[in-house]
Write a protein that holds these residues in place. Sequence first.
Motif, PDB file in Angstrom:
ATOM      1  N   ALA A 198       0.835  -1.203   0.000  1.00 28.63           N
ATOM      2  CA  ALA A 198       0.000   0.000   0.000  1.00 28.63           C
ATOM      3  C   ALA A 198       0.867   1.249   0.000  1.00 28.63           C
ATOM      4  O   ALA A 198       0.590   2.222  -0.714  1.00 28.63           O
ATOM      5  CB  ALA A 198      -0.932  -0.007   1.207  1.00 28.63           C
ATOM      6  N   GLY A 199       1.932   1.238   0.811  1.00 27.26           N
ATOM      7  CA  GLY A 199       2.823   2.386   0.853  1.00 27.26           C
ATOM      8  C   GLY A 199       3.555   2.599  -0.457  1.00 27.26           C
ATOM      9  O   GLY A 199       3.700   3.736  -0.929  1.00 27.26           O
ATOM     10  N   ILE A 200       4.010   1.505  -1.083  1.00 28.31           N
ATOM     11  CA  ILE A 200       4.716   1.623  -2.357  1.00 28.31           C
ATOM     12  C   ILE A 200       3.762   2.099  -3.449  1.00 28.31           C
ATOM     13  O   ILE A 200       4.141   2.915  -4.299  1.00 28.31           O
ATOM     14  CB  ILE A 200       5.358   0.271  -2.735  1.00 28.31           C
ATOM     15  N   ALA A 201       2.527   1.623  -3.425  1.00 30.18           N
ATOM     16  CA  ALA A 201       1.541   2.087  -4.411  1.00 30.18           C
ATOM     17  C   ALA A 201       1.328   3.592  -4.285  1.00 30.18           C
ATOM     18  O   ALA A 201       1.258   4.313  -5.291  1.00 30.18           O
ATOM     19  CB  ALA A 201       0.225   1.339  -4.239  1.00 30.18           C
ATOM     20  N   CYS A 202       1.237   4.091  -3.051  1.00 33.44           N
ATOM     21  CA  CYS A 202       1.101   5.541  -2.841  1.00 33.44           C
ATOM     22  C   CYS A 202       2.324   6.281  -3.356  1.00 33.44           C
ATOM     23  O   CYS A 202       2.213   7.350  -3.969  1.00 33.44           O
ATOM     24  CB  CYS A 202       0.902   5.837  -1.357  1.00 33.44           C
ATOM     25  N   GLN A 203       3.492   5.712  -3.108  1.00 28.73           N
ATOM     26  CA  GLN A 203       4.731   6.330  -3.571  1.00 28.73           C
ATOM     27  C   GLN A 203       4.773   6.394  -5.093  1.00 28.73           C
ATOM     28  O   GLN A 203       5.150   7.427  -5.676  1.00 28.73           O
ATOM     29  CB  GLN A 203       5.919   5.538  -3.034  1.00 28.73           C
ATOM     30  N   LEU A 204       4.403   5.310  -5.754  1.00 30.39           N
ATOM     31  CA  LEU A 204       4.401   5.278  -7.213  1.00 30.39           C
ATOM     32  C   LEU A 204       3.437   6.319  -7.776  1.00 30.39           C
ATOM     33  O   LEU A 204       3.756   7.015  -8.750  1.00 30.39           O
ATOM     34  CB  LEU A 204       4.024   3.882  -7.710  1.00 30.39           C
ATOM     35  N   LYS A 205       2.266   6.434  -7.177  1.00 23.43           N
ATOM     36  CA  LYS A 205       1.303   7.437  -7.643  1.00 23.43           C
ATOM     37  C   LYS A 205       1.881   8.843  -7.496  1.00 23.43           C
ATOM     38  O   LYS A 205       1.678   9.704  -8.357  1.00 23.43           O
ATOM     39  CB  LYS A 205      -0.003   7.302  -6.866  1.00 23.43           C
ATOM     40  N   GLY A 206       2.610   9.065  -6.408  1.00 19.05           N
ATOM     41  CA  GLY A 206       3.235  10.360  -6.209  1.00 19.05           C
ATOM     42  C   GLY A 206       4.311  10.667  -7.233  1.00 19.05           C
ATOM     43  O   GLY A 206       4.620  11.827  -7.488  1.00 19.05           O
ATOM     44  N   LEU A 207       4.861   9.603  -7.827  1.00 20.99           N
ATOM     45  CA  LEU A 207       5.876   9.768  -8.867  1.00 20.99           C
ATOM     46  C   LEU A 207       5.251   9.892 -10.256  1.00 20.99           C
ATOM     47  O   LEU A 207       5.970  10.001 -11.245  1.00 20.99           O
ATOM     48  CB  LEU A 207       6.835   8.576  -8.841  1.00 20.99           C
ATOM     49  N   GLY A 208       3.921   9.844 -10.323  1.00 20.44           N
ATOM     50  CA  GLY A 208       3.234   9.977 -11.600  1.00 20.44           C
ATOM     51  C   GLY A 208       2.897   8.667 -12.275  1.00 20.44           C
ATOM     52  O   GLY A 208       2.452   8.651 -13.429  1.00 20.44           O
ATOM     53  N   ILE A 209       3.089   7.539 -11.569  1.00 26.02           N
ATOM     54  CA  ILE A 209       2.783   6.217 -12.122  1.00 26.02           C
ATOM     55  C   ILE A 209       1.401   5.799 -11.633  1.00 26.02           C
ATOM     56  O   ILE A 209       1.167   5.674 -10.426  1.00 26.02           O
ATOM     57  CB  ILE A 209       3.840   5.190 -11.692  1.00 26.02           C
ATOM     58  N   THR A 210       0.483   5.604 -12.544  1.00 20.44           N
ATOM     59  CA  THR A 210      -0.895   5.297 -12.170  1.00 20.44           C
ATOM     60  C   THR A 210      -1.340   3.903 -12.580  1.00 20.44           C
ATOM     61  O   THR A 210      -2.368   3.408 -12.097  1.00 20.44           O
ATOM     62  CB  THR A 210      -1.862   6.329 -12.777  1.00 20.44           C
ATOM     63  N   SER A 211      -0.606   3.251 -13.485  1.00 25.66           N
ATOM     64  CA  SER A 211      -0.951   1.889 -13.910  1.00 25.66           C
ATOM     65  C   SER A 211      -0.280   0.906 -12.954  1.00 25.66           C
ATOM     66  O   SER A 211       0.861   0.491 -13.164  1.00 25.66           O
ATOM     67  CB  SER A 211      -0.493   1.644 -15.349  1.00 25.66           C
ATOM     68  N   ILE A 212      -0.992   0.576 -11.883  1.00 25.80           N
ATOM     69  CA  ILE A 212      -0.422  -0.236 -10.802  1.00 25.80           C
ATOM     70  C   ILE A 212      -1.311  -1.445 -10.540  1.00 25.80           C
ATOM     71  O   ILE A 212      -2.490  -1.300 -10.212  1.00 25.80           O
ATOM     72  CB  ILE A 212      -0.287   0.587  -9.503  1.00 25.80           C
TER      73      ILE A 212
END
Length: 244
Positions: A198-212
């Motif tokens: 969950a934390g990594i998914a939030c981090q990825l979204k913050g980096l502009g990555i939405t296809s998770i």
Amino acid sequence: MRRAPDTGQVSVRIRRVTTTRAGGVSKPPFDTFNLGDHVGDDPKAVAANRARLAAAVGLGADRVVWMNQVHGDRVTVVDRPLGAVIDDTDALVTRTARLALAVVTADCVPVLLADARAGVAAAIHAGRVGAANGVVTRAVEAMKELGAQPGDISALLGPAVSGSNYEVPAAMADQVEAALPGSRTTTAAGTPGLDLRAGIACQLKGLGITSIDVDPRCTVADRSLFSHRRGAPTGRLASLVWME
């Protein structure tokens, strides 16, 4: 072995694979498809399992790149088959087609990233320490240096210990949450816990990555998977990403 759905057919095809305990030659407590060479298993059995995996995915054994993971944040870019395991590394990045990047886990999060348009892929070992220290962010930065765009990157977070089964001291949960927002949770027992995916998914979204995509399997709960927390010593799963 479980093959994830293919994605990213704009420029290259992205392949992602995760293994289970079944299908190898290792003996208990590493039975049977152990891909980790640092857990006390017979080196010949590990080599045979790795060769079997490479053949099963249609690649030569020399075209699978392995790491000696250390729960750090070092990222290594590879551009060709290697004859040796890469030391002191927790993330691999490449632009080379048909070169599989491998991460081994038994509760930590395997993070498989790829930009099919730019032709860049990454495999990341994200345990509690590495994830909190930014190994995922550093891998994304390395991908961007090779031409990847966050909006084009797709991510798969593989099997790992779930928040329901990852109990930690409250102070540790707070510390990780401060570094990796979204990871603090409550376990099934009502105690402080961590959900690193969950934390990594939030981090990825913050980096502009939405296809998770997130593999829902919990390594502790699912006995078809290796889990260090459930019973050490034990083997390691492998998660691979490559481009065709």
